[in-house]
Scaffold this motif. Structure first.
Motif, PDB file in Angstrom:
ATOM      1  N   LEU A  42       0.869  -1.340   0.327  1.00  8.19           N
ATOM      2  CA  LEU A  42       0.030  -0.050   0.206  1.00  8.19           C
ATOM      3  C   LEU A  42       1.055   1.179   0.418  1.00  8.19           C
ATOM      4  O   LEU A  42       1.120   2.274  -0.993  1.00  8.19           O
ATOM      5  N   THR A  43       2.272   1.421   0.690  1.00  5.05           N
ATOM      6  CA  THR A  43       3.332   2.239   0.950  1.00  5.05           C
ATOM      7  C   THR A  43       3.238   2.696  -0.669  1.00  5.05           C
ATOM      8  O   THR A  43       3.199   3.170  -0.981  1.00  5.05           O
TER       9      THR A  43
ATOM     10  N   VAL B 230       4.501   5.859  -5.660  1.00  6.54           N
ATOM     11  CA  VAL B 230       4.599   5.831  -7.036  1.00  6.54           C
ATOM     12  C   VAL B 230       2.743   6.742  -6.950  1.00  6.54           C
ATOM     13  O   VAL B 230       3.451   7.552  -8.692  1.00  6.54           O
ATOM     14  N   VAL B 231       2.380   7.309  -6.464  1.00  9.25           N
ATOM     15  CA  VAL B 231       1.260   7.665  -7.239  1.00  9.25           C
ATOM     16  C   VAL B 231       1.066   9.006  -6.875  1.00  9.25           C
ATOM     17  O   VAL B 231       1.143   9.891  -7.787  1.00  9.25           O
TER      18      VAL B 231
ATOM     19  N   ILE C  81       3.781  14.417  -9.017  1.00  7.97           N
ATOM     20  CA  ILE C  81       4.789  14.955  -9.026  1.00  7.97           C
ATOM     21  C   ILE C  81       5.007  15.699 -10.342  1.00  7.97           C
ATOM     22  O   ILE C  81       4.981  17.236 -10.554  1.00  7.97           O
ATOM     23  N   MET C  82       5.619  14.473 -10.618  1.00 11.60           N
ATOM     24  CA  MET C  82       6.062  14.673 -12.332  1.00 11.60           C
ATOM     25  C   MET C  82       5.012  15.005 -13.165  1.00 11.60           C
ATOM     26  O   MET C  82       5.349  16.142 -13.875  1.00 11.60           O
ATOM     27  N   ASN C  83       3.581  15.166 -12.844  1.00 15.10           N
ATOM     28  CA  ASN C  83       2.269  15.355 -13.758  1.00 15.10           C
ATOM     29  C   ASN C  83       2.892  17.710 -13.752  1.00 15.10           C
ATOM     30  O   ASN C  83       2.772  18.233 -14.492  1.00 15.10           O
ATOM     31  N   VAL C  84       2.599  17.441 -12.687  1.00 15.19           N
ATOM     32  CA  VAL C  84       2.909  19.509 -11.691  1.00 15.19           C
ATOM     33  C   VAL C  84       4.059  19.830 -12.596  1.00 15.19           C
ATOM     34  O   VAL C  84       3.959  20.672 -12.855  1.00 15.19           O
ATOM     35  N   MET C  85       5.756  19.133 -12.521  1.00 17.91           N
ATOM     36  CA  MET C  85       6.240  19.895 -13.265  1.00 17.91           C
ATOM     37  C   MET C  85       6.176  19.695 -14.591  1.00 17.91           C
ATOM     38  O   MET C  85       6.942  20.612 -15.299  1.00 17.91           O
TER      39      MET C  85
END
Length: 120
Positions: A61-62, A67-68, A73-77
């Motif tokens: 779960l962690t 990963v999510v 963060i990748m999408n924001v950047m």
């Protein structure tokens, strides 16, 4: 409930108790026992197995959460880079190297990650 005097003889004690109960219940076939004898050692093993399974599930779960979060963060950047192409072009025109721009965006990503962790 029975307490063994010598824990080194626990297996022998369990076997003796099982034999005694079979005689008292008139059971000749061990597959037809109408009782069960469980030692504290077996209970500890079962609890250990359950906790190991829970730990594996929590780890999974962690990992999924990490990963999510990383994808977020990748999408924001990515959006940040797309929206700031003018700024990147301007910095390159003034003499900034690609490594400098990369460092800037990496530091911003680290800052966003750290800020998100503090807010949570």
């Amino acid at each position: 409930m029975i307490k063994a005097a010598d824990t080194n003889q626990l297996d022998a004690t369990v076997a003796d108790i099982t034999d005694t109960l079979r005689r008292q219940h008139g059971i000749t076939d061990p597959n037809k026992d109408d009782f069960s004898v469980t030692s504290l050692k077996e209970v500890q093993d079962i609890i250990g197995t359950v906790f190991n399974t829970i730990n594996i599930l929590l780890l999974a779960l962690t990992s999924i959460s990490l990963v999510v979060g990383g994808v977020g963060i990748m999408n924001v950047m990515y959006v940040s880079v797309v929206e700031r192409t003018f700024e990147i072009g301007l910095r390159k025109a003034v003499g900034a190297r690609s490594a400098d721009i990369l460092k800037q965006f990496l530091l911003e990503a680290i800052f966003v990650t750290f800020a998100g962790g503090v807010v949570e």
